[in-house]
Scaffold this motif. Structure first.
Motif, short mmCIF file in Angstrom:
data_model
loop_
_atom_site.label_atom_id
_atom_site.label_comp_id
_atom_site.label_asym_id
_atom_site.label_seq_id
_atom_site.Cartn_x
_atom_site.Cartn_y
_atom_site.Cartn_z
N UNK A 1 36.50 30.07 7.69
CA UNK A 1 37.85 29.72 7.44
C UNK A 1 38.91 29.35 8.51
N UNK A 2 38.78 29.95 9.78
CA UNK A 2 39.38 29.32 10.74
C UNK A 2 39.09 27.88 11.12
N UNK A 3 38.30 27.28 10.81
CA UNK A 3 38.01 25.82 11.10
C UNK A 3 38.76 25.05 10.05
N UNK A 4 39.15 25.43 8.94
CA UNK A 4 39.71 24.80 7.99
C UNK A 4 41.24 24.93 8.03
N UNK A 5 41.87 25.47 8.89
CA UNK A 5 43.29 25.62 9.20
C UNK A 5 43.82 24.22 9.52
N UNK A 6 43.37 23.59 10.27
CA UNK A 6 44.07 22.15 10.51
C UNK A 6 44.19 21.53 9.07
N UNK A 7 43.09 21.36 8.51
CA UNK A 7 43.05 20.66 7.30
C UNK A 7 44.08 20.99 6.06
N UNK A 8 43.94 22.65 6.25
CA UNK A 8 44.90 23.19 4.99
C UNK A 8 46.49 23.14 5.55
N UNK A 9 46.77 22.83 7.08
CA UNK A 9 47.92 22.71 7.29
C UNK A 9 48.60 21.11 6.84
N UNK A 10 47.81 20.29 7.13
CA UNK A 10 48.10 19.03 6.56
C UNK A 10 48.31 18.85 5.08
N UNK A 11 47.29 19.45 4.39
CA UNK A 11 47.47 19.47 2.82
C UNK A 11 48.64 20.17 2.39
N UNK A 12 49.10 21.34 3.25
CA UNK A 12 50.29 22.08 2.96
C UNK A 12 51.51 21.35 2.86
N UNK A 13 51.55 20.50 4.08
CA UNK A 13 52.81 19.69 4.34
C UNK A 13 52.95 18.79 3.42
N UNK A 14 51.50 18.00 3.23
CA UNK A 14 51.96 16.79 2.27
C UNK A 14 52.09 17.25 0.79
N UNK A 15 51.80 18.50 0.52
CA UNK A 15 52.14 18.91 -0.98
C UNK A 15 53.47 19.34 -1.01
N UNK A 16 54.11 20.03 -0.05
CA UNK A 16 55.25 20.22 -0.14
C UNK A 16 56.48 19.03 -0.21
N UNK A 17 55.92 18.17 0.66
CA UNK A 17 56.81 17.13 0.59
C UNK A 17 56.59 15.90 -0.62
N UNK A 18 55.59 16.02 -1.21
CA UNK A 18 55.46 15.26 -2.34
C UNK A 18 56.02 16.15 -3.67
N UNK A 19 56.12 17.42 -3.52
CA UNK A 19 56.70 18.12 -4.73
C UNK A 19 58.30 18.06 -4.57
N UNK A 20 58.67 17.81 -3.54
CA UNK A 20 60.24 17.55 -3.40
C UNK A 20 60.78 16.50 -3.92
N UNK A 21 59.94 15.23 -3.43
CA UNK A 21 60.35 14.12 -3.56
C UNK A 21 59.47 13.38 -4.69
N UNK A 22 58.96 14.12 -5.82
CA UNK A 22 58.22 13.36 -6.94
C UNK A 22 59.37 12.48 -7.67
N UNK A 23 58.85 11.18 -7.84
CA UNK A 23 59.90 10.33 -8.46
C UNK A 23 59.06 9.48 -9.55
#
Length: 88
Positions: A1-23
Motif C-alpha cells: 500500500x505505501x508504494x501506491x500512495x503517489x498514484x492515489x494522490x494524483x487520482x484523488x486530486x483529479x477526482x476532486x477537480x472533476x467532481x467540482x467542475x463537471x459540465x
C-alpha cells in the motif's frame, strides 16, 4: 500500500477537480435539469458567463473555483505525501 500512495494522490486530486467542475454530462443529459436541480460549479459559471452575458462575474467565479481546487489539492498532496515510502 505505501508504494501506491503517489498514484492515489494524483487520482484523488483529479477526482476532486472533476467532481467540482463537471459540465459536459449535465449539458448533454439535462441542460441544468428541472428547476436547475442538476447544476454544478462549472455549469453555473457557464450560465453566468455565456447565457446571462455577465463575463466579469463568470470570470470571478472561475478564479474562485480555481483557488478552492488549488487549496484542496495542496492539502491533499501534503497529507498524502507524508505517507509515501522513503519520505521523512
Amino acid at each position: 500500500m505505501p508504494f501506491l500512495i503517489p498514484m492515489l494522490t494524483v487520482n484523488v486530486v483529479l477526482a476532486v477537480k472533476s467532481g467540482l467542475t463537471v459540465f459536459d454530462y449535465i449539458v448533454a443529459m439535462t441542460n441544468g435539469g428541472p428547476s436547475n436541480s442538476t447544476e454544478s460549479l462549472g455549469f453555473l459559471i457557464y450560465q453566468h458567463g455565456m447565457n446571462e452575458m455577465k463575463f466579469g462575474y463568470g470570470t470571478a467565479e472561475a478564479i474562485f473555483v480555481f483557488l478552492i481546487i488549488a487549496v484542496i489539492s495542496y492539502i491533499q498532496i501534503r497529507l498524502l505525501s507524508r505517507k509515501e515510502v522513503g519520505q521523512q
